[in-house]
Write a protein that holds these residues in place. Structure first.
Motif, PDB file in Angstrom:
ATOM      1  N   THR A 105      33.553  35.444  37.932  1.00 31.01           N
ATOM      2  CA  THR A 105      34.360  34.577  38.794  1.00 31.01           C
ATOM      3  C   THR A 105      35.847  34.833  38.587  1.00 31.01           C
ATOM      4  OG1 THR A 105      32.650  32.868  38.725  1.00 31.01           O
ATOM      5  CG2 THR A 105      34.852  32.175  39.402  1.00 31.01           C
ATOM      6  N   GLU A 108      36.851  38.347  40.078  1.00 28.54           N
ATOM      7  CA  GLU A 108      36.795  38.327  41.541  1.00 28.54           C
ATOM      8  C   GLU A 108      37.988  37.578  42.119  1.00 28.54           C
ATOM      9  OE1 GLU A 108      33.070  36.623  42.587  1.00 28.54           O
ATOM     10  OE2 GLU A 108      31.952  38.504  42.424  1.00 28.54           O
ATOM     11  N   ARG A 111      41.355  39.532  41.430  1.00 25.23           N
ATOM     12  CA  ARG A 111      41.456  40.718  42.287  1.00 25.23           C
ATOM     13  C   ARG A 111      41.780  40.333  43.723  1.00 25.23           C
ATOM     14  NH1 ARG A 111      36.072  43.715  39.860  1.00 25.23           N
ATOM     15  NH2 ARG A 111      37.081  44.638  38.003  1.00 25.23           N
ATOM     16  N   GLU A 112      41.161  39.260  44.211  1.00 27.79           N
ATOM     17  CA  GLU A 112      41.445  38.818  45.581  1.00 27.79           C
ATOM     18  C   GLU A 112      42.907  38.403  45.719  1.00 27.79           C
ATOM     19  OE1 GLU A 112      40.224  35.322  48.775  1.00 27.79           O
ATOM     20  OE2 GLU A 112      39.212  35.426  46.828  1.00 27.79           O
TER      21      GLU A 112
END
Length: 503
Positions: A105, A108, A111-112
Motif C-alpha cells: 500500500t 503504490e 509511486r502514484e
C-alpha cells in the motif's frame, strides 16, 4: 545597406509560487490518550506549515483508524483525491507506520503521488519520496514497519489466547458486571436492569418496546447512551449472564486488515463454566433463546423468497448521523429516509426525505443512461445526502458530482371533515378495558404450554426481594423503577401497547 539593431523584449520572469503543503496524522484507536495525541499532532503540523516561509497551508488530514490500510481511512482517501486534483504539492507525515503499515500500500501510494509530482516527507526517517534514493529507503523501512506490526499482533494474540485458556474474559464493558483482575463482579443496579430486560422479553415484549420503556425510565447503557434495538438483542443472547463464558467466538483475519471473522472451527473455542456469579439462571436463558428462535421463525421470509434489494440499497449515506438511507413510503409515493430518522424519530435525526423518482432522475443524469443496480455500483461508490436537498455522488474515478433534488408539490390536502374522520378512526384503535382483559387471558393461555415451574417463580421472587432490600443498590434507580411500576399499575403509561411489541 545600413545596420539595424533592435532590442529583444523578454517577458517578466514568473516568480515561483508557494507550495501547497498538507499533513497526514493517524492514531490506531479511539481511546482518550490516543485522541489527545491526535489533537497534539494536528496542532503541531498546523503551526509548522503556517509558520514556514514559502508554504501555503492546505490542511491537516487526520484519521482515527484501527489499521494502516487504505480502505478504512476516510480522510486518507480524501487526501489522495485532493492530491490528484492538484490542490496539494507536498504531504508531511510523522513516520512510515503512520502513513501505511502495509509495504504494498505504501509503495503504490507513494509511486502514484510521485507521478503527479506530489512529494511525501516522512519526518521521523527524514526521507523525501521525490529524492533519488527515496523509494529504496522506503521499501526497506516499510518492510521493517510491517514486520513490527506483525510481531506486535502475534504478541497480543498470544496474551489473549493465554487468558482464554485460563477462563478470563476479554471484554470489560458488559452491562451488569465490572472486570476486576480478570474476573467479572456484579454491579447490583446494572444487574437489575439486565433481569428486567429478560423478564420483559418473556412477558411478550419485543426489543423495540423494551427500548422505549428503558429510555422512558431514564436507564442508560453501560456507556451512558440511550438504548436501541441492537444492544438489547445482543444482551438477550449473551451467554456470559449465566455465569459461564464461551471464548474466542470471533478472531482477527490478520494484522493488516484486522477483519473480524466468526469462528466456525478455524480457531479453538473455549468453554469456561462457573467463572463468575450468574445474573440470569440457565433455565431463564434457555427460555429466552427458544423465544428468540420462535419469533425469528414467525417473521422470517417464506422459502424461495429473497429480501428485495434496490439500486440504492446501502449507497445513500446521511451526512448528519452517518447511517444509510432505507426505502420507505407507500407504493404510490416511494421515498428514501435516513435509518436513524425512520427507526428513532425526527428528534434523533432531521435529515431530509428524498423522493425516489428524484433520486432516479438525478442518478440517470450522473450516469448518462439507465439506472440499474449494476450501472450504479459500477460507477458510483457512495451518495452523500447533505443539507438543503443536496446529493453528492462519489464516483469511482475519484471525482464528485453535486446535484440538488426538488421537493414535490403537495397535491392532496385533507379537508376538516377528512381530518375528523381520520381522528375518529384512530381513536377506535385504542385498546379498551375489554381488549386488555382478552389480551391478558391470551397471554395466560400462551404461558400454560410453556415450561415455567413454580420453583423458578419462587427463585425470581426471592431475587427481587433481595434487590429491594439491598441498601447498596442505587436509590435513584430504585425510586425510578418504583415510580414507573406504580404508573403502569394505575394504567397511566400505556404498557398494554408496549406489551404487544415484536422483536
Amino acid at each position: 545597406m545600413g545596420r539595424k539593431v533592435t532590442q529583444v523584449a523578454f517577458g517578466i520572469p514568473e516568480l515561483p509560487r508557494d507550495k501547497n503543503v498538507a499533513a497526514y496524522c493517524r492514531v490506531s484507536s479511539g481511546k482518550d490518550a490516543m485522541l489527545h495525541s491526535l489533537e497534539a499532532q494536528v496542532s503541531y503540523y498546523s503551526g509548522l506549515i503556517q509558520n514556514h516561509s514559502g508554504w501555503e497551508y492546505a490542511g491537516v488530514y487526520a484519521d482515527e483508524a484501527r489499521t494502516g490500510t487504505k480502505d478504512t481511512r476516510e480522510n486518507f482517501v480524501r487526501l489522495l483525491a485532493d492530491c490528484r486534483a492538484g490542490k496539494i504539492d507536498m504531504v508531511l507525515t510523522k513516520s512510515i507506520s503512520r502513513f501505511a503499515r502495509n509495504t504494498v500500500t505504501l509503495l503504490e501510494t507513494v509511486r502514484e503521488l510521485k507521478q503527479i509530482g506530489v512529494d511525501v516527507y516522512f519526518e521521523e526517517q527524514n526521507i523525501h519520496s521525490l529524492s533519488t534514493d527515496g523509494e529504496l529507503m522506503l521499501t526497506v523501512l516499510a518492510s521493517y514497519a510491517q514486520e513490527e506490526s506483525r510481531s506486535a499482533s502475534e504478541n497480543q494474540k498470544w496474551r489473549i489466547k493465554k487468558n482464554f485458556e485460563e477462563g478470563k474474559p476479554w471484554s470489560s464493558t458488559l452491562l451488569g458486571y465490572r472486570n476486576v483482575n480478570g474476573r467479572y463482579e456484579i454491579v447490583p443496579e446494572e444487574a437489575e436492569t439486565v433481569r428486567m430486560i429478560f423478564d420483559w422479553y418473556l412477558e411478550g415484549m419485543g426489543a423495540t418496546a423494551i427500548r422505549d420503556r428503558l429510555n422512558a425510565m431514564g436507564i442508560k447503557t453501560r456507556l451512558g447512551n440511550k438504548w436501541s434495538r441492537s444492544p438489547i438483542l445482543k444482551l438477550l443472547r449473551n451467554y456470559a449472564y449465566t455465569g459461564n463464558l464461551l471464548l474466542q467466538k470471533t478472531y482477527r483475519e490478520n494484522h493488516i486488515t484486522k477483519k473480524c471473522i466468526r469462528n466456525t472451527g478455524g480457531k479453538p473455542m473455549y468453554h469456561a463454566t462457573g467463572t463468575h456469579e450468574a445474573i440470569i439462571d440457565m433455565d431463564t436463558f434457555n427460555q429466552v433463546q427458544e423465544e428468540i428462535r420462535r419469533r425469528a421463525e414467525h417473521f422470517k421470509h417464506k422459502e424461495g423468497t429473497e429480501t428485495p434489494t434496490y439500486p440504492f440499497t446501502g449507497m445513500v449515506r446521511c451526512c448528519r448521523c452517518g447511517k444509510n438511507y432505507i426505502r420507505s413510503g407507500a407504493p404510490a409515493y416511494r421515498t428514501w429516509t435516513c435509518r436513524t430518522r425512520r427507526k428513532e424519530g425526527l428528534e434523533h435525526c432531521g435529515a431530509d426525505i428524498i423522493p425516489e423518482d428524484e433520486l432516479f432522475r438525478l442518478t440517470a443524469e450522473v450516469l448518462g443512461g439507465g439506472v440499474t443496480e449494476d450501472a450504479v455500483r459500477d460507477k458510483i461508490t457512495a451518495i452523500r445526502a447533505e443539507e438543503n436537498r443536496t446529493l453528492v455522488f462519489c464516483l469511482k474515478n475519484g471525482k464528485e458530482t453535486v446535484k440538488q433534488w426538488q421537493e414535490h408539490e403537495v397535491v392532496h390536502i385533507c379537508t376538516e371533515e377528512q381530518k375528523r374522520q381520520i381522528s375518529l378512526k384512530n381513536s377506535g384503535r385504542k385498546q379498551t378495558e375489554e381488549q386488555r382483559r382478552r389480551h391478558s387471558e391470551r397471554m395466560k393461555e400462551y404461558w400454560k404450554g410453556r415450561e415455567f415451574p413454580e420453583e423458578q417463580r419462587r427463585r425470581q421472587s426471592e431475587k427481587m426481594k433481595a434487590y429491594w432490600n439491598d441498601r447498596e443498590a442505587s436509590d435513584a434507580h430504585r425510586q425510578t423503577v418504583s415510580r414507573m411500576m406504580k404508573e403502569m399499575r394505575a394504567g397511566n403509561t400505556g404498557a398494554g401497547k408496549e406489551g404487544d411489541g415484536n422483536a
